[in-house]
Design a protein around this motif. Structure first.
Motif, PDB file in Angstrom:
ATOM      1  N   GLU A 189     120.938 -14.822  49.024  1.00 19.22           N
ATOM      2  CA  GLU A 189     119.552 -15.040  49.719  1.00 19.22           C
ATOM      3  C   GLU A 189     119.042 -14.395  48.590  1.00 19.22           C
ATOM      4  OE1 GLU A 189     119.600 -13.148  53.617  1.00 19.22           O
ATOM      5  OE2 GLU A 189     119.869 -14.985  54.588  1.00 19.22           O
ATOM      6  N   VAL A 190     119.578 -13.388  47.763  1.00 19.39           N
ATOM      7  CA  VAL A 190     118.840 -11.831  46.772  1.00 19.39           C
ATOM      8  C   VAL A 190     118.586 -12.892  45.925  1.00 19.39           C
ATOM      9  CG1 VAL A 190     118.870 -10.719  45.358  1.00 19.39           C
ATOM     10  CG2 VAL A 190     119.118 -10.116  48.099  1.00 19.39           C
ATOM     11  N   LEU A 191     119.638 -13.793  45.546  1.00 19.57           N
ATOM     12  CA  LEU A 191     119.883 -14.918  43.998  1.00 19.57           C
ATOM     13  C   LEU A 191     118.571 -15.766  44.220  1.00 19.57           C
ATOM     14  CD1 LEU A 191     123.466 -14.816  44.089  1.00 19.57           C
ATOM     15  CD2 LEU A 191     122.417 -14.107  42.050  1.00 19.57           C
ATOM     16  N   ALA A 192     119.003 -16.825  45.914  1.00 21.89           N
ATOM     17  CA  ALA A 192     117.725 -17.168  45.767  1.00 21.89           C
ATOM     18  C   ALA A 192     116.821 -16.651  45.107  1.00 21.89           C
ATOM     19  CB  ALA A 192     117.707 -17.719  47.080  1.00 21.89           C
ATOM     20  N   LEU A 193     116.051 -15.553  46.207  1.00 17.40           N
ATOM     21  CA  LEU A 193     114.592 -14.931  45.227  1.00 17.40           C
ATOM     22  C   LEU A 193     114.404 -14.604  44.101  1.00 17.40           C
ATOM     23  CD1 LEU A 193     114.516 -12.387  48.077  1.00 17.40           C
ATOM     24  CD2 LEU A 193     113.726 -14.693  48.537  1.00 17.40           C
ATOM     25  N   LEU A 194     114.981 -14.450  42.915  1.00 15.59           N
ATOM     26  CA  LEU A 194     115.515 -14.424  41.931  1.00 15.59           C
ATOM     27  C   LEU A 194     114.637 -15.326  41.169  1.00 15.59           C
ATOM     28  CD1 LEU A 194     118.090 -11.621  41.198  1.00 15.59           C
ATOM     29  CD2 LEU A 194     115.717 -11.489  40.994  1.00 15.59           C
ATOM     30  N   ARG A 195     115.635 -16.735  41.433  1.00 12.43           N
ATOM     31  CA  ARG A 195     115.612 -18.264  41.138  1.00 12.43           C
ATOM     32  C   ARG A 195     113.983 -18.674  41.595  1.00 12.43           C
ATOM     33  NH1 ARG A 195     117.620 -20.906  37.607  1.00 12.43           N
ATOM     34  NH2 ARG A 195     115.349 -21.054  37.246  1.00 12.43           N
ATOM     35  N   ASN A 196     114.332 -18.309  42.830  1.00 17.70           N
ATOM     36  CA  ASN A 196     112.354 -18.713  43.304  1.00 17.70           C
ATOM     37  C   ASN A 196     111.236 -17.643  42.584  1.00 17.70           C
ATOM     38  OD1 ASN A 196     110.153 -20.060  45.468  1.00 17.70           O
ATOM     39  ND2 ASN A 196     110.417 -17.577  45.251  1.00 17.70           N
ATOM     40  N   ALA A 197     111.729 -16.466  42.035  1.00 16.94           N
ATOM     41  CA  ALA A 197     110.731 -15.978  40.921  1.00 16.94           C
ATOM     42  C   ALA A 197     110.742 -16.596  40.129  1.00 16.94           C
ATOM     43  CB  ALA A 197     111.252 -14.693  40.790  1.00 16.94           C
ATOM     44  N   VAL A 198     110.736 -17.487  39.337  1.00 14.66           N
ATOM     45  CA  VAL A 198     110.990 -18.114  37.878  1.00 14.66           C
ATOM     46  C   VAL A 198     110.872 -19.768  37.866  1.00 14.66           C
ATOM     47  CG1 VAL A 198     112.756 -19.114  35.881  1.00 14.66           C
ATOM     48  CG2 VAL A 198     113.242 -16.468  37.072  1.00 14.66           C
ATOM     49  N   ASP A 199     111.512 -19.786  39.453  1.00 11.73           N
ATOM     50  CA  ASP A 199     110.304 -21.082  39.229  1.00 11.73           C
ATOM     51  C   ASP A 199     108.699 -21.387  40.001  1.00 11.73           C
ATOM     52  OD1 ASP A 199     112.857 -22.254  38.245  1.00 11.73           O
ATOM     53  OD2 ASP A 199     113.581 -22.625  40.498  1.00 11.73           O
ATOM     54  N   GLU A 200     108.887 -20.505  41.023  1.00  4.26           N
ATOM     55  CA  GLU A 200     107.555 -20.951  41.480  1.00  4.26           C
ATOM     56  C   GLU A 200     106.459 -19.572  41.413  1.00  4.26           C
ATOM     57  OE1 GLU A 200     107.145 -23.174  43.421  1.00  4.26           O
ATOM     58  OE2 GLU A 200     108.832 -23.863  43.313  1.00  4.26           O
ATOM     59  N   LEU A 201     106.851 -18.762  40.435  1.00  3.77           N
ATOM     60  CA  LEU A 201     106.192 -17.339  40.550  1.00  3.77           C
ATOM     61  C   LEU A 201     105.957 -17.393  38.829  1.00  3.77           C
ATOM     62  CD1 LEU A 201     107.029 -14.777  43.104  1.00  3.77           C
ATOM     63  CD2 LEU A 201     104.839 -16.542  42.898  1.00  3.77           C
ATOM     64  N   GLY A 202     106.809 -18.160  38.474  1.00  5.57           N
ATOM     65  CA  GLY A 202     106.238 -17.557  36.689  1.00  5.57           C
ATOM     66  C   GLY A 202     106.937 -16.648  35.912  1.00  5.57           C
ATOM     67  N   GLN A 203     107.977 -16.096  36.403  1.00  5.15           N
ATOM     68  CA  GLN A 203     108.949 -15.124  36.573  1.00  5.15           C
ATOM     69  C   GLN A 203     110.257 -15.030  35.066  1.00  5.15           C
ATOM     70  OE1 GLN A 203     108.077 -11.633  37.189  1.00  5.15           O
ATOM     71  NE2 GLN A 203     108.810 -11.207  35.310  1.00  5.15           N
ATOM     72  N   THR A 204     110.099 -13.486  34.430  1.00  4.15           N
ATOM     73  CA  THR A 204     111.684 -14.115  33.635  1.00  4.15           C
ATOM     74  C   THR A 204     112.386 -12.945  33.861  1.00  4.15           C
ATOM     75  OG1 THR A 204     109.675 -14.221  31.462  1.00  4.15           O
ATOM     76  CG2 THR A 204     112.385 -14.118  31.392  1.00  4.15           C
ATOM     77  N   VAL A 205     113.487 -13.045  34.407  1.00  5.45           N
ATOM     78  CA  VAL A 205     114.721 -12.355  35.083  1.00  5.45           C
ATOM     79  C   VAL A 205     116.040 -12.607  33.780  1.00  5.45           C
ATOM     80  CG1 VAL A 205     116.706 -12.671  36.556  1.00  5.45           C
ATOM     81  CG2 VAL A 205     114.070 -13.081  37.297  1.00  5.45           C
ATOM     82  N   LEU A 206     116.318 -11.452  33.986  1.00  4.95           N
ATOM     83  CA  LEU A 206     117.669 -11.370  33.065  1.00  4.95           C
ATOM     84  C   LEU A 206     118.780 -10.199  33.815  1.00  4.95           C
ATOM     85  CD1 LEU A 206     119.679 -10.649  30.001  1.00  4.95           C
ATOM     86  CD2 LEU A 206     118.469  -9.129  29.596  1.00  4.95           C
ATOM     87  N   MET A 207     119.858 -11.261  34.130  1.00  3.27           N
ATOM     88  CA  MET A 207     120.497 -10.328  35.056  1.00  3.27           C
ATOM     89  C   MET A 207     122.423 -10.044  34.574  1.00  3.27           C
ATOM     90  SD  MET A 207     121.911 -11.997  38.791  1.00  3.27           S
ATOM     91  CE  MET A 207     122.518 -13.831  38.301  1.00  3.27           C
ATOM     92  N   VAL A 208     122.437  -9.052  34.448  1.00  2.00           N
ATOM     93  CA  VAL A 208     124.082  -8.672  34.281  1.00  2.00           C
ATOM     94  C   VAL A 208     124.731  -9.031  35.596  1.00  2.00           C
ATOM     95  CG1 VAL A 208     125.395  -6.635  34.201  1.00  2.00           C
ATOM     96  CG2 VAL A 208     124.083  -6.964  32.261  1.00  2.00           C
ATOM     97  N   THR A 209     125.975  -9.935  35.095  1.00  2.00           N
ATOM     98  CA  THR A 209     126.616  -9.661  36.686  1.00  2.00           C
ATOM     99  C   THR A 209     128.346  -9.958  36.008  1.00  2.00           C
ATOM    100  OG1 THR A 209     127.587 -11.151  38.365  1.00  2.00           O
ATOM    101  CG2 THR A 209     126.210 -12.399  36.283  1.00  2.00           C
TER     102      THR A 209
END
Length: 260
Positions: A189-209
């Motif tokens: 659910e959290v990963l989907a939120l980050l994905r949505n933040a890029v696709d729908e909100l135009g955000q840039t995400v950098l994630m260490v995993t």
């Protein structure tokens, strides 16, 4: 391998230019980062992976100005972080970067809403009501805003942390193992939120995993090994990422068997 990205062609939210980070001296010297040059373009979701000790979290911390570099330069947009005072760095992190960590880092005495708007409150600003409503709806917290962290599940607490990272409209969200304390469902659910933040909100995400499944949500994956860029993958899938990580393990095992 060094990845060079021309900032005149691809606008970068953050970039490192010939960055090294060295700990210790003499025989105890450790090069956590070794002459890395890489850019992270705006409007994309990038995952950083690598074996334990590869330098992935160190890279994130240097890009965020949490760790100073030994050599080279780090830029957030056009701002070179090494030129800033401690006070200016603190302001930059507050105003231009959103953070999501493995530990949720919520204040237990505050409600979810108070935690979400805390960075703006500390800066003496009022969050944009329309944007706040949009972010809260995006993370599905409309019915939980008056609950304190102790009344929320781990997944819900991390949603609060994601909302807090997004509500200030930062130039980049930096997430360090954001699903590390979550079960698989809450993590998805959290990963989907980050994905949505890029696709729908135009955000840039950098994630260490360290998780190939998490990396599969990204647009691209950068692989580190021994403090250097070792590989790059576009359109990753969990299976492809896992195969690449297994290759790192085989190389490490082979070096160990030769006493290297």
């Amino acid at each position: 391998m060094t990845t060079n990205i021309d900032p005149t062609v691809v606008p970068d939210a953050a970039r490192a230019v010939r960055v090294s980070r060295v700990h210790g001296e003499g025989d105890t010297t450790v090069r956590a980062l070794d002459d890395i040059t890489i850019g992270f373009p705006r409007g994309r979701f990038t995952a950083v992976m690598g074996p334990s000790g590869s330098g992935k979290s160190t890279l994130l911390h240097c890009l965020a100005g949490l760790d100073a570099v030994t050599d080279g330069a780090v830029y957030l947009g056009d701002t070179e972080l090494g030129s800033l005072s401690d006070r200016q760095l603190t302001r930059l992190r507050r105003d231009r970067i959103g953070f999501v960590f493995q530990a949720f880092n919520l204040l237990p005495t505050m409600t979810a809403l108070e935690n979400i708007v805390l960075p703006a409150s500390l800066a003496g600003r009022r969050s944009d009501p329309a944007w706040l409503d949009r972010v809260v709806a995006a993370v599905g917290l409309e019915q939980r805003l008056q609950h304190r962290p102790g009344e929320l599940s781990g997944g819900q607490q991390q949603r609060v942390a994601v909302a807090r990272a997004l509500v200030g409209r930062p130039e980049i969200v930096m997430a360090d193992e954001p699903t590390g304390n979550l079960d698989s469902r809450a993590g998805a659910e959290v990963l989907a939120l980050l994905r949505n933040a890029v696709d729908e909100l135009g955000q840039t995400v950098l994630m260490v995993t360290h998780d190939p499944v998490a990396a599969g949500y990204a647009d691209s994956v950068v692989f580190l090994a021994d403090g250097r860029i070792a590989d790059h993958m576009e359109a990753p899938t969990p299976d492809r990422v896992l195969d690449r990580m297994k290759a790192f393990d085989r190389v490490a095992a082979g070096a160990g068997s030769r006493g290297e």
